[in-house]
Scaffold this motif. Structure first.
Motif, PDB file in Angstrom:
ATOM      1  N   ALA A 245       0.831  -1.203   0.000  1.00 30.81           N
ATOM      2  CA  ALA A 245       0.000   0.000   0.000  1.00 30.81           C
ATOM      3  C   ALA A 245       0.866   1.254   0.000  1.00 30.81           C
ATOM      4  CB  ALA A 245      -0.933  -0.006   1.207  1.00 30.81           C
ATOM      5  N   GLY A 246       1.940   1.239   0.781  1.00 28.56           N
ATOM      6  CA  GLY A 246       2.813   2.407   0.833  1.00 28.56           C
ATOM      7  C   GLY A 246       3.422   2.737  -0.509  1.00 28.56           C
ATOM      8  N   LYS A 247       3.886   1.722  -1.206  1.00 33.85           N
ATOM      9  CA  LYS A 247       4.469   1.942  -2.534  1.00 33.85           C
ATOM     10  C   LYS A 247       3.427   2.457  -3.513  1.00 33.85           C
ATOM     11  CE  LYS A 247       7.351  -1.327  -3.881  1.00 33.85           C
ATOM     12  NZ  LYS A 247       7.883  -2.684  -4.129  1.00 33.85           N
ATOM     13  N   ALA A 248       2.189   1.938  -3.381  1.00 35.74           N
ATOM     14  CA  ALA A 248       1.124   2.389  -4.276  1.00 35.74           C
ATOM     15  C   ALA A 248       0.770   3.853  -4.021  1.00 35.74           C
ATOM     16  CB  ALA A 248      -0.108   1.502  -4.096  1.00 35.74           C
ATOM     17  N   ILE A 249       0.789   4.271  -2.761  1.00 33.75           N
ATOM     18  CA  ILE A 249       0.499   5.671  -2.434  1.00 33.75           C
ATOM     19  C   ILE A 249       1.576   6.578  -3.019  1.00 33.75           C
ATOM     20  CG2 ILE A 249       0.353   7.346  -0.542  1.00 33.75           C
ATOM     21  CD1 ILE A 249      -0.970   5.097   1.127  1.00 33.75           C
ATOM     22  N   LEU A 250       2.828   6.197  -2.881  1.00 35.53           N
ATOM     23  CA  LEU A 250       3.917   6.996  -3.445  1.00 35.53           C
ATOM     24  C   LEU A 250       3.795   7.083  -4.961  1.00 35.53           C
ATOM     25  CD1 LEU A 250       6.978   5.762  -1.347  1.00 35.53           C
ATOM     26  CD2 LEU A 250       5.776   7.946  -1.149  1.00 35.53           C
ATOM     27  N   ASP A 257       8.657   6.290  -9.799  1.00 40.48           N
ATOM     28  CA  ASP A 257       8.488   5.998 -11.222  1.00 40.48           C
ATOM     29  C   ASP A 257       9.409   4.885 -11.679  1.00 40.48           C
ATOM     30  OD1 ASP A 257      10.926   7.233 -11.135  1.00 40.48           O
ATOM     31  OD2 ASP A 257      10.404   8.900 -12.449  1.00 40.48           O
ATOM     32  N   ASP A 258       9.874   4.068 -10.716  1.00 37.31           N
ATOM     33  CA  ASP A 258      10.795   2.996 -11.066  1.00 37.31           C
ATOM     34  C   ASP A 258      10.138   1.625 -11.050  1.00 37.31           C
ATOM     35  OD1 ASP A 258      10.395   3.062  -8.365  1.00 37.31           O
ATOM     36  OD2 ASP A 258      12.506   2.932  -7.800  1.00 37.31           O
ATOM     37  N   GLU A 259       8.821   1.576 -10.919  1.00 37.62           N
ATOM     38  CA  GLU A 259       8.087   0.316 -10.919  1.00 37.62           C
ATOM     39  C   GLU A 259       6.935   0.414 -11.915  1.00 37.62           C
ATOM     40  OE1 GLU A 259       8.804  -2.473  -9.238  1.00 37.62           O
ATOM     41  OE2 GLU A 259      10.579  -1.578  -8.323  1.00 37.62           O
ATOM     42  N   PRO A 260       6.387  -0.729 -12.368  1.00 40.10           N
ATOM     43  CA  PRO A 260       5.275  -0.681 -13.324  1.00 40.10           C
ATOM     44  C   PRO A 260       4.032  -0.002 -12.742  1.00 40.10           C
ATOM     45  CG  PRO A 260       6.211  -2.894 -13.197  1.00 40.10           C
ATOM     46  CD  PRO A 260       6.788  -2.112 -12.060  1.00 40.10           C
ATOM     47  N   LYS A 261       3.349   0.734 -13.588  1.00 34.50           N
ATOM     48  CA  LYS A 261       2.066   1.331 -13.217  1.00 34.50           C
ATOM     49  C   LYS A 261       0.983   0.636 -14.027  1.00 34.50           C
ATOM     50  CE  LYS A 261       3.891   5.960 -12.243  1.00 34.50           C
ATOM     51  NZ  LYS A 261       5.310   5.617 -12.451  1.00 34.50           N
ATOM     52  N   LEU A 262      -0.087   0.248 -13.368  1.00 37.35           N
ATOM     53  CA  LEU A 262      -1.205  -0.415 -14.042  1.00 37.35           C
ATOM     54  C   LEU A 262      -2.373   0.542 -14.127  1.00 37.35           C
ATOM     55  CD1 LEU A 262      -2.608  -2.948 -15.214  1.00 37.35           C
ATOM     56  CD2 LEU A 262      -3.291  -3.502 -12.855  1.00 37.35           C
ATOM     57  N   VAL A 263      -2.892   0.726 -15.341  1.00 43.46           N
ATOM     58  CA  VAL A 263      -4.143   1.461 -15.529  1.00 43.46           C
ATOM     59  C   VAL A 263      -5.159   0.499 -16.116  1.00 43.46           C
ATOM     60  CG1 VAL A 263      -3.011   3.696 -15.807  1.00 43.46           C
ATOM     61  CG2 VAL A 263      -3.449   2.307 -17.819  1.00 43.46           C
ATOM     62  N   HIS A 290      10.267  -5.183 -12.632  1.00 42.25           N
ATOM     63  CA  HIS A 290      10.848  -3.960 -12.084  1.00 42.25           C
ATOM     64  C   HIS A 290      11.322  -3.073 -13.236  1.00 42.25           C
ATOM     65  CE1 HIS A 290      10.535  -5.749  -8.130  1.00 42.25           C
ATOM     66  NE2 HIS A 290      11.139  -6.819  -8.601  1.00 42.25           N
ATOM     67  N   LYS A 291      10.340  -2.467 -13.898  1.00 38.66           N
ATOM     68  CA  LYS A 291      10.612  -1.563 -15.008  1.00 38.66           C
ATOM     69  C   LYS A 291       9.704  -0.345 -14.871  1.00 38.66           C
ATOM     70  CE  LYS A 291      11.560  -5.349 -18.305  1.00 38.66           C
ATOM     71  NZ  LYS A 291      11.144  -5.951 -19.588  1.00 38.66           N
ATOM     72  N   PRO A 292      10.192   0.841 -15.198  1.00 39.00           N
ATOM     73  CA  PRO A 292       9.356   2.048 -15.101  1.00 39.00           C
ATOM     74  C   PRO A 292       8.431   2.183 -16.302  1.00 39.00           C
ATOM     75  CG  PRO A 292      11.541   2.641 -15.848  1.00 39.00           C
ATOM     76  CD  PRO A 292      11.579   1.155 -15.585  1.00 39.00           C
ATOM     77  N   ILE A 293       7.432   1.311 -16.387  1.00 39.09           N
ATOM     78  CA  ILE A 293       6.536   1.283 -17.535  1.00 39.09           C
ATOM     79  C   ILE A 293       5.086   1.438 -17.074  1.00 39.09           C
ATOM     80  CG2 ILE A 293       8.075  -0.143 -18.930  1.00 39.09           C
ATOM     81  CD1 ILE A 293       6.352  -2.572 -18.159  1.00 39.09           C
ATOM     82  N   THR A 294       4.218   1.794 -18.027  1.00 41.72           N
ATOM     83  CA  THR A 294       2.778   1.853 -17.772  1.00 41.72           C
ATOM     84  C   THR A 294       2.102   0.762 -18.594  1.00 41.72           C
ATOM     85  OG1 THR A 294       2.825   4.230 -17.357  1.00 41.72           O
ATOM     86  CG2 THR A 294       0.689   3.270 -17.904  1.00 41.72           C
TER      87      THR A 294
END
Length: 350
Positions: A245-250, A257-263, A290-294
């Motif tokens: 949860a903490g990582k998701a809030i950040l 911006d160093d981890e994948p983002k899911l939309v 562990h990639k800065p991707i969306t």
């Protein structure tokens, strides 16, 4: 997002807190202190989950043995949580802990405060002061009548002042409340009153669902104000959920911006695939990436690639089929049952 508050820098082991360093995610062990092996195992699991600073309760002298045992097993900083007995703080410093959590007003006279301050200074160990609605001094409660934001600020500054008497300034402050508006205002007032780094958290939030929402509201509001140097999402749940949860809030606040983002879309009447199942599976499988991707998981071939054209890669479902796209451009069409595997294959290519 506001410009980040300028706070002084302290070091806990190899992690800088404040001074412009990135916001760190903390958690706390909850295995009984007598179970050294259990604490070590949980510490390793938390580090593997992405925890960046770890706290352990030291309720008695026997528990000091946790410090070297845990430090041997992990590479992240370890914080010893001390209440009332200053000797436990001294023992933990001697045992090699990286940070102490202690309220100097609760350990006795000036001689004891000085002893802890001197020991921590000699080994460059910071002290986190933590106040909350249930720990306010009688004089402060008498002044304000109840645990107001101003009362919490005054309590934090009072405890800091006890260390300042002995020229100790490697201090981190936390000012927690279970009432989110009070917590947010208390941190804002404290941020304006000093330059100490601030550890953010909402206390006694509850189980994973409500606790995460309350934490996101309080911690997120402050992070968007530019306030906060470390965070902990306190949950009555598996401690790894706190880290997640903490990582998701950040991430949501634009601070990671160093981890994948899911939309993913919320679905509508046009959705003809099991989009909820797909999005859930993709989210789980992204934990090991562990990639800065969306990455996008959309429910409509007509609008999906267009709505998610900023995504590095994504899928959009149709009637038993799905398209795989990159930056809005369709690459190919696959059966629904193969869509997630094909998406993950494209992610591996990035």
């Amino acid at each position: 997002m506001s410009e980040r508050r300028k706070s002084r820098a302290v070091k806990a082991g190899g992690v800088q807190i404040g001074g412009g360093a990135r916001v760190s995610v903390q958690s706390m062990l909850n295995v009984p202190a007598a179970d050294i092996a259990g604490n070590v195992a949980q510490a390793v699991a938390l580090e593997n989950a992405g925890c960046e600073i770890l706290r352990v309760a030291i309720p008695n002298k026997d528990a000091v043995a946790l410090v070297p045992a845990i430090k041997e097993a992990i590479s992240i900083p370890l914080v010893a949580d001390i209440h009332f007995d200053y000797r436990l703080a001294l023992d933990c410093v001697a045992a090699g802990v990286d940070k102490i959590r202690l309220n100097p007003g609760n350990i006795g006279g000036d001689d004891r405060v000085k002893a802890v301050a001197d020991a921590c200074r000699q080994k460059n160990i910071p002290i986190r002061i933590g106040v909350n609605s249930g720990s306010l001094e009688k004089s402060i409660l008498a002044k304000y009548g109840h645990p107001t934001a101003e009362a919490l600020r005054d309590s934090a500054l009072y405890h800091a002042g006890l260390l300042e008497r002995f020229d100790f300034h490697d201090i981190v402050l936390s000012i927690k409340s279970s009432h989110v508006p009070t917590m947010v205002q208390a941190y804002r007032l404290t941020a304006a009153a000093c330059d100490y780094p601030l550890h953010l958290g909402v206390t006694e939030t509850g189980t994973a669902y409500r606790g995460t929402i309350k934490s996101a509201a309080g911690i997120g509001a402050l992070l968007l104000d530019g306030i906060g140097d470390t965070i902990r999402v306190s949950l009555t749940a598996d401690t790894r959920e706190e880290v997640k949860a903490g990582k998701a809030i950040l991430e949501a606040c634009g601070l990671r911006d160093d981890e994948p983002k899911l939309v993913s879309c919320p679905t509508c009447g046009r959705t003809a695939v099991d989009l909820i199942g797909m999005a859930t599976e993709v989210e789980a499988r992204l934990q090991s990436i562990h990639k800065p991707i969306t990455v996008a998981v959309m429910g409509c071939i007509v609008n999906g690639p267009g709505e998610a054209k900023e995504a590095d890669v994504g899928l959009a479902g149709g009637d038993g089929r799905a398209v795989i796209f990159r930056k809005g451009e369709i690459l190919y069409t696959v059966d629904e049952k193969d869509a997630v595997n094909c998406l993950m294959s494209e992610i591996e290519k990035l």
